[in-house]
Design a protein around this motif. Sequence first.
Motif, PDB file in Angstrom:
ATOM      1  N   GLN A   1       0.833  -1.192   0.000  1.00 36.11           N
ATOM      2  CA  GLN A   1       0.000   0.000   0.000  1.00 36.11           C
ATOM      3  C   GLN A   1       0.871   1.245   0.000  1.00 36.11           C
ATOM      4  O   GLN A   1       1.853   1.343   0.722  1.00 36.11           O
TER       5      GLN A   1
ATOM      6  N   LEU B   1      -7.073   2.798 -11.282  1.00 35.10           N
ATOM      7  CA  LEU B   1      -7.145   1.865 -10.168  1.00 35.10           C
ATOM      8  C   LEU B   1      -8.405   2.169  -9.377  1.00 35.10           C
ATOM      9  O   LEU B   1      -8.593   3.316  -8.926  1.00 35.10           O
ATOM     10  N   ASN B   2      -9.259   1.177  -9.217  1.00 27.56           N
ATOM     11  CA  ASN B   2     -10.539   1.347  -8.520  1.00 27.56           C
ATOM     12  C   ASN B   2     -11.325   2.541  -9.051  1.00 27.56           C
ATOM     13  O   ASN B   2     -11.919   3.321  -8.292  1.00 27.56           O
TER      14      ASN B   2
ATOM     15  N   SER C   1      -1.085   2.395  -5.308  1.00 28.81           N
ATOM     16  CA  SER C   1      -2.397   2.096  -4.747  1.00 28.81           C
ATOM     17  C   SER C   1      -2.451   2.614  -3.317  1.00 28.81           C
ATOM     18  O   SER C   1      -1.584   2.281  -2.494  1.00 28.81           O
ATOM     19  N   ASN C   2      -3.470   3.433  -3.017  1.00 26.52           N
ATOM     20  CA  ASN C   2      -3.615   3.959  -1.655  1.00 26.52           C
ATOM     21  C   ASN C   2      -4.527   3.098  -0.796  1.00 26.52           C
ATOM     22  O   ASN C   2      -4.959   3.509   0.279  1.00 26.52           O
ATOM     23  N   SER C   3      -4.855   1.890  -1.273  1.00 22.74           N
ATOM     24  CA  SER C   3      -5.667   0.965  -0.488  1.00 22.74           C
ATOM     25  C   SER C   3      -5.089  -0.436  -0.636  1.00 22.74           C
ATOM     26  O   SER C   3      -4.211  -0.679  -1.464  1.00 22.74           O
TER      27      SER C   3
ATOM     28  N   ILE D   1      -7.386  -4.992  -5.960  1.00 24.19           N
ATOM     29  CA  ILE D   1      -7.483  -3.700  -6.640  1.00 24.19           C
ATOM     30  C   ILE D   1      -7.871  -3.953  -8.093  1.00 24.19           C
ATOM     31  O   ILE D   1      -7.172  -4.658  -8.821  1.00 24.19           O
TER      32      ILE D   1
ATOM     33  N   GLY E   1      -8.231  -2.690 -11.808  1.00 24.46           N
ATOM     34  CA  GLY E   1      -7.612  -1.667 -12.654  1.00 24.46           C
ATOM     35  C   GLY E   1      -7.875  -1.936 -14.128  1.00 24.46           C
ATOM     36  O   GLY E   1      -8.289  -3.024 -14.516  1.00 24.46           O
TER      37      GLY E   1
END
Length: 428
Positions: free
Chosen positions: A254, A281-282, A307-309, A313, A315
């Motif tokens: 992450q 992404l998302n 990715s911040n989660s 994911i 994409g």
Amino acid sequence: MTFLNPLVLIGLFAAAIPILLHLFNLRKLRTIEFSTLTFLKELQRTKIRRLKLRQLILLVLRTLIVAALVLAFSRPTLKGNLAGSIGSHAKTTAILIVDDSFSMTGTDEQGELLKQVKRAALGIVDLLKEGDDVVLVRLSEIGRGTPDIQHSSTRDFALLKREIEGIKPSSVYRSIEDALRYAAKLLSNSMNFNKEVYVFSDFQSGAFDVRAATASQERLFPPEARFFLAPVGRRSVLNLGVESISIPTTILEQNKPFTVRARIDNNSKDNVRDHVVSVFLNGTRVAQRGIDLQHETSSEVEFSVVSNSYGYIEGFVELEDDDFEADNRRYFVVYVPERIRVLLVGRPSDARYVNLALATRRSAGGSAFVVEEVNARQVSSAQNEQSDVVVLVGTQDLSSTQAIQLLSFVKNGGGLILFPEPSIEAAS
């Protein structure tokens, strides 16, 4: 009788040319009497009669040749019961091959290509006679299912027209060469005298390999089979597509960057400049760049994304709009763990420095790694399955069973980092 090209009949005036030339060449000869040639007069009369007969025959033949050529170009046709009664004895088997690939969703000044193909196919059905057999083949249907299952012919033209009108674009693609091979198999079972194959397509690059067809010496169709190509699409189209996506082997974290590679195809006949390629992404755009591509070539473009989660994911790589939108987007999925579970295998003295290096790696919520340290004799398949990465520091104590378990772990997507001892051999 009627003529499809009646204006050509004006050329019948040309049939008078041989007659005029014959008349212009007639000259009245001056007669000079010689007493010594009297006995030749009878012989002369006989030869002149033969010569005039030949000239008349040649004149008639020349006139008929010109008239026949003019009538042939005017395309005479028969109408009424006589023509119907003659044609009713020669039944026809017609194969209608319709290209239903996504390239047919393009448009030109005549409208959507697939709609143009449907209109052309319906026009052919209107020309068929009662008793003719017709087979409708979509490119997407070739090779699907059991090879022994073939399309059946129909004489219900109303049903056939409804099937043609209901054709929709398909993501399944087959080449026209495959379609022709399939059509040859269908025609081999036909007992009708006339055999016809109609191909309706935009004939995009790659749809039909002319060089391969020319090089092939096999004879698929009987000599009496006739072929009709109905091309659609009169303008140059812009079509770029995302051929593939790959993510190099790496440990995903992450808020840490990882690499996404995409191969882009330019299927157009024109070069493109600064065509925009984006990564999402998302559902959020995280990277974008422009690319230059020569016509009918491909190139790989690389992105560094974050990715911040964590978790799975979703994409996709997307191109800016062109004439065909179906191949402008391709999806991928990556798994970003909340914590990376590391199984550290080795003697404590050997694994100490690796353990310290892993402990220094931090994330927003603390250490990015959850480390379990064991010696080589304690390694089991259950421990492997509970880990994301196995780090081996020295492998001299691993058994053959443990080595097989590690190999299965790697084949199933697990990570493996090896720090071998200096004495270890590569083949061991």
